[in-house]
Design a protein around this motif. Structure first.
Motif, PDB file in Angstrom:
ATOM      1  N   LYS A  22       0.825  -1.214   0.000  1.00 47.41           N
ATOM      2  CA  LYS A  22       0.000   0.000   0.000  1.00 47.41           C
ATOM      3  C   LYS A  22       0.857   1.261   0.000  1.00 47.41           C
ATOM      4  CE  LYS A  22      -3.874  -2.203   2.258  1.00 47.41           C
ATOM      5  NZ  LYS A  22      -4.822  -2.183   3.361  1.00 47.41           N
ATOM      6  N   ASN A  23       2.105   1.143  -0.433  1.00 43.27           N
ATOM      7  CA  ASN A  23       3.037   2.262  -0.419  1.00 43.27           C
ATOM      8  C   ASN A  23       3.359   2.719  -1.837  1.00 43.27           C
ATOM      9  OD1 ASN A  23       3.585   2.103   2.503  1.00 43.27           O
ATOM     10  ND2 ASN A  23       4.432   0.126   1.951  1.00 43.27           N
ATOM     11  N   ILE A  24       3.487   4.025  -2.002  1.00 44.52           N
ATOM     12  CA  ILE A  24       3.830   4.596  -3.299  1.00 44.52           C
ATOM     13  C   ILE A  24       4.862   5.699  -3.094  1.00 44.52           C
ATOM     14  CG2 ILE A  24       2.995   5.850  -5.325  1.00 44.52           C
ATOM     15  CD1 ILE A  24       0.197   4.728  -4.693  1.00 44.52           C
ATOM     16  N   VAL A  25       5.946   5.625  -3.866  1.00 44.35           N
ATOM     17  CA  VAL A  25       6.905   6.718  -3.945  1.00 44.35           C
ATOM     18  C   VAL A  25       6.862   7.137  -5.399  1.00 44.35           C
ATOM     19  CG1 VAL A  25       9.297   7.434  -3.666  1.00 44.35           C
ATOM     20  CG2 VAL A  25       8.342   5.726  -2.122  1.00 44.35           C
ATOM     21  N   LYS A  26       6.561   8.419  -5.652  1.00 43.41           N
ATOM     22  CA  LYS A  26       6.388   8.845  -7.044  1.00 43.41           C
ATOM     23  C   LYS A  26       6.925  10.249  -7.269  1.00 43.41           C
ATOM     24  CE  LYS A  26       1.694  10.442  -6.169  1.00 43.41           C
ATOM     25  NZ  LYS A  26       0.296  10.331  -6.554  1.00 43.41           N
ATOM     26  N   ILE A  27       7.107  10.571  -8.543  1.00 40.94           N
ATOM     27  CA  ILE A  27       7.508  11.894  -8.968  1.00 40.94           C
ATOM     28  C   ILE A  27       6.258  12.557  -9.532  1.00 40.94           C
ATOM     29  CG2 ILE A  27       8.940  13.222 -10.557  1.00 40.94           C
ATOM     30  CD1 ILE A  27      10.501  11.696  -8.392  1.00 40.94           C
ATOM     31  N   GLU A  28       5.925  13.726  -8.998  1.00 41.58           N
ATOM     32  CA  GLU A  28       4.738  14.430  -9.472  1.00 41.58           C
ATOM     33  C   GLU A  28       4.949  15.925  -9.338  1.00 41.58           C
ATOM     34  OE1 GLU A  28       0.616  14.629  -7.381  1.00 41.58           O
ATOM     35  OE2 GLU A  28       0.628  12.818  -8.631  1.00 41.58           O
ATOM     36  N   ASP A  29       4.820  16.640 -10.445  1.00 39.56           N
ATOM     37  CA  ASP A  29       4.930  18.102 -10.468  1.00 39.56           C
ATOM     38  C   ASP A  29       6.239  18.614  -9.874  1.00 39.56           C
ATOM     39  OD1 ASP A  29       2.349  18.215 -11.595  1.00 39.56           O
ATOM     40  OD2 ASP A  29       1.418  18.244  -9.608  1.00 39.56           O
ATOM     41  N   GLY A  30       7.343  17.905 -10.116  1.00 37.74           N
ATOM     42  CA  GLY A  30       8.645  18.338  -9.629  1.00 37.74           C
ATOM     43  C   GLY A  30       8.936  17.973  -8.183  1.00 37.74           C
ATOM     44  N   TYR A  31       8.109  17.135  -7.588  1.00 36.93           N
ATOM     45  CA  TYR A  31       8.286  16.711  -6.195  1.00 36.93           C
ATOM     46  C   TYR A  31       8.434  15.205  -6.115  1.00 36.93           C
ATOM     47  CZ  TYR A  31       6.689  21.318  -4.757  1.00 36.93           C
ATOM     48  OH  TYR A  31       6.567  22.669  -4.574  1.00 36.93           O
ATOM     49  N   LEU A  32       9.176  14.750  -5.120  1.00 35.28           N
ATOM     50  CA  LEU A  32       9.201  13.346  -4.743  1.00 35.28           C
ATOM     51  C   LEU A  32       8.150  13.205  -3.656  1.00 35.28           C
ATOM     52  CD1 LEU A  32      10.640  10.550  -4.936  1.00 35.28           C
ATOM     53  CD2 LEU A  32      11.923  11.277  -2.934  1.00 35.28           C
ATOM     54  N   LYS A  33       7.119  12.417  -3.933  1.00 34.33           N
ATOM     55  CA  LYS A  33       6.026  12.247  -2.978  1.00 34.33           C
ATOM     56  C   LYS A  33       5.955  10.793  -2.554  1.00 34.33           C
ATOM     57  CE  LYS A  33       3.118  15.888  -4.918  1.00 34.33           C
ATOM     58  NZ  LYS A  33       1.783  16.196  -5.465  1.00 34.33           N
ATOM     59  N   SER A  34       5.675  10.579  -1.283  1.00 35.51           N
ATOM     60  CA  SER A  34       5.453   9.214  -0.809  1.00 35.51           C
ATOM     61  C   SER A  34       4.160   9.193  -0.015  1.00 35.51           C
ATOM     62  CB  SER A  34       6.617   8.740   0.051  1.00 35.51           C
ATOM     63  OG  SER A  34       6.678   9.471   1.250  1.00 35.51           O
ATOM     64  N   THR A  35       3.421   8.120  -0.199  1.00 35.42           N
ATOM     65  CA  THR A  35       2.182   7.931   0.541  1.00 35.42           C
ATOM     66  C   THR A  35       2.079   6.469   0.932  1.00 35.42           C
ATOM     67  OG1 THR A  35       0.953   7.526  -1.495  1.00 35.42           O
ATOM     68  CG2 THR A  35       0.926   9.775  -0.654  1.00 35.42           C
ATOM     69  N   GLY A  36       1.311   6.212   1.955  1.00 33.55           N
ATOM     70  CA  GLY A  36       1.096   4.839   2.388  1.00 33.55           C
ATOM     71  C   GLY A  36       1.509   4.631   3.821  1.00 33.55           C
ATOM     72  N   MET A  37       1.846   3.382   4.115  1.00 30.01           N
ATOM     73  CA  MET A  37       2.189   3.004   5.477  1.00 30.01           C
ATOM     74  C   MET A  37       3.569   3.501   5.885  1.00 30.01           C
ATOM     75  SD  MET A  37      -0.494   1.365   6.421  1.00 30.01           S
ATOM     76  CE  MET A  37       0.000   0.452   7.857  1.00 30.01           C
ATOM     77  N   ILE A  38       4.480   3.729   4.932  1.00 26.21           N
ATOM     78  CA  ILE A  38       5.842   4.114   5.271  1.00 26.21           C
ATOM     79  C   ILE A  38       5.915   5.529   5.813  1.00 26.21           C
ATOM     80  CG2 ILE A  38       7.032   2.475   3.790  1.00 26.21           C
ATOM     81  CD1 ILE A  38       7.321   4.769   1.736  1.00 26.21           C
ATOM     82  N   ASN A  40       4.412   9.910   4.741  1.00 23.03           N
ATOM     83  CA  ASN A  40       3.848  10.836   3.766  1.00 23.03           C
ATOM     84  C   ASN A  40       4.800  12.018   3.663  1.00 23.03           C
ATOM     85  OD1 ASN A  40       1.297   9.556   3.118  1.00 23.03           O
ATOM     86  ND2 ASN A  40       0.772   9.942   5.238  1.00 23.03           N
ATOM     87  N   THR A  41       5.404  12.179   2.489  1.00 23.91           N
ATOM     88  CA  THR A  41       6.370  13.252   2.294  1.00 23.91           C
ATOM     89  C   THR A  41       6.134  13.949   0.969  1.00 23.91           C
ATOM     90  OG1 THR A  41       7.958  11.802   1.221  1.00 23.91           O
ATOM     91  CG2 THR A  41       8.182  12.070   3.572  1.00 23.91           C
ATOM     92  N   ARG A  42       6.701  15.135   0.864  1.00 24.94           N
ATOM     93  CA  ARG A  42       6.664  15.904  -0.382  1.00 24.94           C
ATOM     94  C   ARG A  42       7.923  16.754  -0.391  1.00 24.94           C
ATOM     95  NH1 ARG A  42       4.152  21.020  -2.034  1.00 24.94           N
ATOM     96  NH2 ARG A  42       3.497  20.846  -4.207  1.00 24.94           N
ATOM     97  N   ILE A  43       8.890  16.370  -1.239  1.00 19.89           N
ATOM     98  CA  ILE A  43      10.189  17.032  -1.270  1.00 19.89           C
ATOM     99  C   ILE A  43      10.467  17.496  -2.698  1.00 19.89           C
ATOM    100  CG2 ILE A  43      12.667  16.728  -0.885  1.00 19.89           C
ATOM    101  CD1 ILE A  43      11.881  14.367   0.952  1.00 19.89           C
ATOM    102  N   PRO A  44      10.847  18.769  -2.884  1.00 19.40           N
ATOM    103  CA  PRO A  44      11.213  19.213  -4.239  1.00 19.40           C
ATOM    104  C   PRO A  44      12.436  18.443  -4.743  1.00 19.40           C
ATOM    105  CG  PRO A  44      10.913  21.086  -2.758  1.00 19.40           C
ATOM    106  CD  PRO A  44      10.891  19.856  -1.912  1.00 19.40           C
TER     107      PRO A  44
END
Length: 99
Positions: A22-38, A40-44
């Motif tokens: 249930k974890n996702i680490v992705k690139i979106e709109d110039g950010y590294l985003k993570s969501t899920g059990m690990i 929740n982050t949003r880093i340029p």
């Protein structure tokens, strides 16, 4: 596109995301985003210099921690299972520096 199939049978890896359970680490709109059990982050992405991981054997449950580093500071720490930590590290390093 980066694909890790043999080592991470439960992972779905594309050029813009790494997903497992249930974890996702992705690139979106110039950010590294993570969501899920690990976590929740949003880093340029422009602020990320490198990614390292470490284990703390003093903790009761030995869970590796992925550290995203930028400009000499730890921007984020993610606890990721040992079976995925190296692949996630490799994927992030590839995404921030595809050459």
């Amino acid at each position: 596109m980066v694909i890790f199939t043999e080592e991470q049978p439960e992972a779905i890896v594309t050029g813009i995301s790494y997903c497992w359970k249930k974890n996702i680490v992705k690139i979106e709109d110039g950010y590294l985003k993570s969501t899920g059990m690990i976590t929740n982050t949003r880093i340029p992405i422009v602020h990320i210099d490198t990614v390292v991981y470490s284990y703390n054997p003093k903790k009761p449950a030995i869970v590796p921690v992925l550290k995203i580093i930028g400009k000499g500071a730890v921007l984020c720490e993610m606890e990721i299972s040992a079976e995925h930590i190296e692949a996630v590290q490799d994927w992030i390093l590839y995404v921030i520096n595809p050459s």
